[in-house]
Design an enzyme around this catalytic site. Structure first.
Site, short mmCIF file in Angstrom:
data_model
loop_
_atom_site.label_atom_id
_atom_site.label_comp_id
_atom_site.label_asym_id
_atom_site.label_seq_id
_atom_site.Cartn_x
_atom_site.Cartn_y
_atom_site.Cartn_z
N LYS A 196 17.74 -22.68 -37.66
CA LYS A 196 17.51 -21.49 -38.48
C LYS A 196 18.75 -21.04 -39.28
O LYS A 196 19.03 -21.64 -40.29
CB LYS A 196 16.90 -20.39 -37.62
CG LYS A 196 15.56 -20.89 -37.06
CD LYS A 196 14.67 -19.87 -36.41
CE LYS A 196 13.30 -20.51 -36.18
NZ LYS A 196 12.81 -20.50 -34.82
N TYR A 207 9.67 -20.53 -26.44
CA TYR A 207 9.30 -21.62 -27.34
C TYR A 207 10.56 -22.38 -27.71
O TYR A 207 11.57 -21.78 -28.05
CB TYR A 207 8.64 -21.04 -28.60
CG TYR A 207 8.25 -22.09 -29.62
CD1 TYR A 207 7.19 -22.97 -29.38
CD2 TYR A 207 8.95 -22.21 -30.83
CE1 TYR A 207 6.83 -23.92 -30.32
CE2 TYR A 207 8.58 -23.17 -31.78
CZ TYR A 207 7.53 -24.01 -31.51
OH TYR A 207 7.17 -24.96 -32.45
N ASP A 209 18.96 -22.35 -25.71
CA ASP A 209 18.33 -22.57 -27.00
C ASP A 209 18.59 -21.35 -27.87
O ASP A 209 17.93 -20.33 -27.76
CB ASP A 209 16.83 -22.82 -26.81
CG ASP A 209 16.11 -23.01 -28.13
OD1 ASP A 209 16.75 -22.87 -29.19
OD2 ASP A 209 14.89 -23.28 -28.09
#
Ligand SMILES: *Cc1c(COP(=O)(O)O)cnc(C)c1O
Length: 427
Positions: free
Chosen positions: A267, A144, A239
């Site tokens: 994050k 994702y 990522d």
């Protein structure tokens, strides 16, 4: 453990917000029941509207590596608020965080801050396409990378949880520019390159996949990707929105010894405020506007509050032994769960690296999305619901990572294991 207040507010929420939530996995679609509505959180604990306390392993889906409301981060934020919350003009704070990030990641000469992980990956892909003058991208099933059109093809996390990995609304033309390969399967990547040797701009891959649950790369897989990318003139976008500053200070690329062309962060670097970032080699980053022609912008990008939370968080992560302590606690928890599963005859596969882990309900190794899909999801749902009733707040999907943070005490781990023992007994 009453949940009347949460249940009542959810009834109102669904009339005003689609599904009652502002991000799909927060609804308990995969596990049944209603989400708990949060009132506050402190350290390792999160408290709902009804006054129940839970030990939190979601950690806001990754950012809260220090635990909730760390006093140093809170104090810095309180000070920053009084100086103004947004200027639309550069501040020294952005330069300071950029320095911290580029010092931590050897592969990043320059960095651009955005507001979310989604913005980071979406912009990184535009940059890779512009740099290589190619259109296609290769991603992996079950990985994702946020909710941009070109990345919502066979995606993990909420998309996998809801069974809509290919979202309606993504134009066919856009989806056809995304090639999907199988994680841990170099041949599936090579096949795509052979089919379209001059078409692929980049491979995008999670630093450590956490969005199909934690799945570890097999020996040689990531090195093999670097070789293939170089051979066919494609870039590698790592990522690290989840793994950056999470697995260790230098992220998954440091752990696995990989040198990506572009890295995406999010994050943890926002310390609980909305921040994303992408960065990489100078020659690539310099084609970004305003130094180059590739457009990318943001009204709130580099926001002073978000930069402050990021800076204070990263400073605390630099403390000697920080990651070792996290790893030790996570290992204690994961090994404890394995021992209980053995004793209670519950088939689980606990995958773990650093402070990320997933309890897969299966008796097989989990190496890719297909393996994760084959797990016993009904059993997971039961486990989730009973753990919640025992005061343990876990991600409500099999396709997610659990996070241990600085604030988790050994006593928290022990309490969690007691709950696991009780719950596994009745599974
Ligand atoms: C969470 C996540 C994203 C998306 O970040 P948002 O801030 O939710 O947009 C992208 N990539 C990975 C690996 C993630 O874990």
């Amino acid at each position: 453990m009453g949940r009347t207040k949460s249940t009542n507010i959810m009834k109102k929420a669904v009339t005003l917000i689609p599904g009652g939530v502002n991000s799909p996995v927060r609804a308990y679609k995969a596990v049944g029941g209603n989400p708990i509505f949060i009132k506050r959180a402190k350290g390792s604990k999160i408290y709902d509207l009804d006054g129940n306390a839970y030990i939190d392993y979601i950690g806001s889906w990754g950012p809260m590596i220090l635990g909730h409301g760390h006093e140093k981060v809170s104090a810095a934020l309180k000070k920053a608020i009084d100086k103004g919350t947004s200027f639309g003009a550069p501040t020294q704070l952005e330069v300071e965080l950029a320095k911290l990030v580029t010092d931590a990641f050897k592969s990043m000469d320059m960095v651009r801050f955005v507001n979310s992980g989604t913005e980071a990956t979406m912009s990184a892909i535009r940059l890779a396409r512009a740099y290589t003058k190619r259109d296609k991208i290769i991603k992996f099933e079950g990985c994702y990378h946020g909710h941009a059109d070109s990345l919502l093809v066979k995606a993990g996390s909420g998309a996998a949880t809801l069974g809509v990995p290919d979202s309606p609304g993504v134009p066919k033309g856009v989806a056809s520019d995304t090639y999907n390969a199988k994680y841990n399967d170099l041949c599936s990547v090579e096949k795509l390159f052979k089919k379209d040797p001059k078409g692929v701009a980049c491979i995008i891959i999670e630093g450590l996949p956490g969005n199909m649950g934690v799945v570890k790369p097999k020996a040689g897989f990531l090195d093999g990707l670097r070789v293939l990318a170089d051979k066919y003139g494609a870039l590698i976008i790592m990522d690290e929105v989840m793994s950056g500053f999470r697995l260790c200070y230098g992220g998954a690329q440091d752990v696995f010894g990989i040198d990506p062309d572009i890295t995406c962060l999010g994050k943890v670097i926002g310390g609980g405020l909305p921040v994303g970032a992408f960065g990489g080699k100078r020659k690539i980053m310099e084609i970004l506007a305003p130094s180059g022609p590739v457009y990318q912008a943001g009204t709130l990008s580099g926001n002073p509050l978000a930069m402050t939370a990021g800076i204070e968080t990263l400073k605390l992560l630099k403390k000697k032994g920080f990651y070792e302590e996290l790893t030790e606690k996570t290992e204690m928890l994961a090994k404890g769960i394995e021992a209980i599963a053995d004793r209670r005859k519950v088939a689980v596969e606990v995958t773990r690296l650093g402070s990320m882990f997933t309890v897969f309900f299966t008796d097989k190794l989990v190496n890719n999305y297909k393996d994760a899909k084959a797990c016993n999801h009904e059993r997971f749902a039961k486990y989730f619901t009973k753990m919640l009733a025992n005061g343990i707040f876990l991600p409500p999907s099999q396709y997610e990572a659990n996070f241990v943070g600085l604030a988790h005490s050994k006593n928290d781990i022990k309490k969690t294991l007691d709950a696991v023992d009780k719950v596994f007994k009745g599974l």
